[in-house]
Design an enzyme around this catalytic site. Structure first.
Site, mmCIF file in Angstrom:
data_model
loop_
_atom_site.group_PDB
_atom_site.id
_atom_site.type_symbol
_atom_site.label_atom_id
_atom_site.label_comp_id
_atom_site.label_asym_id
_atom_site.label_seq_id
_atom_site.Cartn_x
_atom_site.Cartn_y
_atom_site.Cartn_z
ATOM 1 N N GLU A 68 45.066 48.187 31.819
ATOM 2 C CA GLU A 68 45.008 49.637 31.596
ATOM 3 C C GLU A 68 44.650 50.411 32.858
ATOM 4 O O GLU A 68 43.945 51.419 32.813
ATOM 5 C CB GLU A 68 44.061 49.984 30.444
ATOM 6 C CG GLU A 68 44.592 49.553 29.089
ATOM 7 C CD GLU A 68 43.941 50.258 27.905
ATOM 8 O OE1 GLU A 68 43.251 51.273 28.109
ATOM 9 O OE2 GLU A 68 44.119 49.787 26.774
ATOM 10 N N HIS A 302 36.011 48.649 26.340
ATOM 11 C CA HIS A 302 35.836 47.200 26.238
ATOM 12 C C HIS A 302 34.734 46.778 27.201
ATOM 13 O O HIS A 302 34.470 47.468 28.188
ATOM 14 C CB HIS A 302 37.112 46.458 26.656
ATOM 15 C CG HIS A 302 38.181 46.430 25.613
ATOM 16 N ND1 HIS A 302 38.760 45.261 25.162
ATOM 17 C CD2 HIS A 302 38.796 47.431 24.929
ATOM 18 C CE1 HIS A 302 39.684 45.546 24.260
ATOM 19 N NE2 HIS A 302 39.725 46.860 24.104
#
Length: 445
Positions: A68, A302
């Site tokens: 990402e 995360h």
């Protein structure tokens, strides 16, 4: 990376950085905090003293795999900040709007790279989800270690947007994991020590996870160190124990971006799956649990996962020896488990095939209905223009809207719809071929 008598260890970090432009909150500040810490200039605040790495240099990695990283300016900052420490760098490019978000930073020289883009990867109609537009892929980096070649396979597989149903995208991830397993086998057969890292968006024991471990011959590095996890027991633990015992990198209550979740939603989606013939896990755990002081937020939605692996010398066997009878029983059990996975996969494909065909058909109907509406609008305009000239503007606007929406749906139906169905059929045929091959072994035993 340490080196001793042809055996050495190598330390990995895999981290989903949550770098979506316009969507991820405090994206620029968070990505810069990540870059600064990787470069050795951290100003982050720990969440719990007992969870801090205790040894000096614990955060000094040999290879860092990122997901990402979708903004070029973020990558430029990361690359520049870490250049002295990690001189070998690569950002991978794919997709329509942006790349797959995959990047690698390494102290070890990079020998070669290769990007494999998944053929089954969401739908163009799911604009807000974006998986199809970024071109989810496997980024393969071969490291030049001077001894055994290591193939790092970094990936971010299709996200689940629901627990069940079409929005869960289980079929898409399963197809991606199936293709992924084919790549892993090819590299393993060529003699590479394979390490799969990344946000695989699949829980332990799920069908995609089974394809990447059981089918591909890899082992989960966390489970190699701690044994098979009891997910039910982990779901009942406190947040800190979930991190320590279950390595819950996603949806942890200790992550400020997921603090509103339920405790049992915490799970492990970020992995290092390794080749057990060449690699042995000696340490593993969750990293980047700290917070940015002035924002009081976690650095990503995360947590990161790190593992230290011993790369074994040629000829060293990591698996326990078994008798011939035990080996045969193990082989049969493995074949039966694989066969069960194939049956589950075929059922999954058949279920989603109905959805794919239905969507293709409905979008095709919309296209032809739009053609008829457009013709009707042109005819009606000729009659109404003489009586009320201002109405022509409304009919023109109506014709434009019908043309645009009909063309988009027609393109999705005739181009993407056909392509997706053929790709699904191809995966089904591959699974059936593998299933028939296993049947020949079962008939002999």
């Amino acid at each position: 990376m340490s080196d001793e008598d042809s055996a050495y260890s190598i330390k990995f970090l895999t981290f989903n950085t949550w770098g979506l432009k316009y969507v991820s909150k405090h994206r620029k500040e968070r990505l810069r905090a990540i870059a600064d810490k990787l470069a050795g200039h951290s100003t982050l605040t720990p969440i719990a003293e007992e969870f801090l790495p205790s040894a000096e240099g614990e955060e000094d990695y040999d290879v860092i795999a990122l997901q990402e990283v979708w903004c070029v300016e973020d990558w430029k900052y990361l690359a520049a900040a870490c250049a002295a420490k990690y001189p070998h760098q690569r950002l991978f490019h794919s997709g329509i709007l942006t790349g797959p978000g995959l990047a690698i930073l390494s102290k070890v020289p990079i020998e070669s790279t290769f990007l494999y883009r998944f053929p089954i990867n969401g739908r163009p109609s799911a604009v807000l989800r974006g998986d199809w537009y970024v071109g989810k892929s496997v980024a393969i980096t071969v490291l030049n270690t001077g001894t055994r070649p290591i193939a790092i396979m970094n990936s971010h597989m299709h996200a689940p947007y629901a627990l069940q149903g079409d929005a869960a995208y289980l079929c898409h991830r399963s197809c991606q994991a199936w293709d992924f397993s084919r790549l892993i086998k090819l590299y393993r057969q060529a003699g590479y020590a394979v390490i799969v890292v990344g946000d695989l968006n699949s829980k332990p024991g799920s069908l995609p996870h089974k394809f990447l471990t059981m089918e591909a011959g890899l082992i989960d590095s966390w489970e190699q160190l701690h044994g098979t996890q009891d997910l039910e027991a982990i779901s009942r633990m406190g947040p800190l124990q979930q991190l320590l015992k279950g390595c819950t990198t996603c949806d942890s209550l200790l992550n400020t971006w997921r603090a509103q979740r339920q405790p049992d939603e915490a799970c492990r989606l970020d992995y290092a799956l390794i080749d057990p013939d060449f690699l042995q896990t000696v340490d593993a755990g969750v990293r980047f649990t700290e917070r940015i002081p002035h924002l009081d937020c976690s650095v990503s939605d995360h947590f990161a996962y790190s593992c230290t692996l011993n790369v074994l010398p040629q000829g060293v066997e990591t698996r326990p020896a078994t008798s011939a009878t035990g080996a045969r029983a193990h082989d049969r059990d493995l074949i039966l488990q694989k066969y069960s996975n194939y049956e589950t996969m075929i059922e999954c494909l058949h279920t989603y095939m109905k959805t794919a065909q239905r969507q293709k058909f409905l979008r095709g109907v919309h296209f032809w209905a739009s053609v008829l509406l457009l013709v009707a609008a042109l005819v009606v305009t000729t009659f109404t223009a003489n009586r009320a000239g201002w109405s022509s503007i409304l009919w023109v606007l109506f014709a434009i809207a019908v043309s645009i929406t009909g063309t988009i749906d027609g393109g999705i139906s005739f181009l993407f719809g056909r392509s997706e169905i053929r790709a699904l059929i191809e995966v089904e045929q591959e699974v059936l071929d593998a299933e028939r091959h296993l049947q020949t072994f079962l008939s002999k035993k």
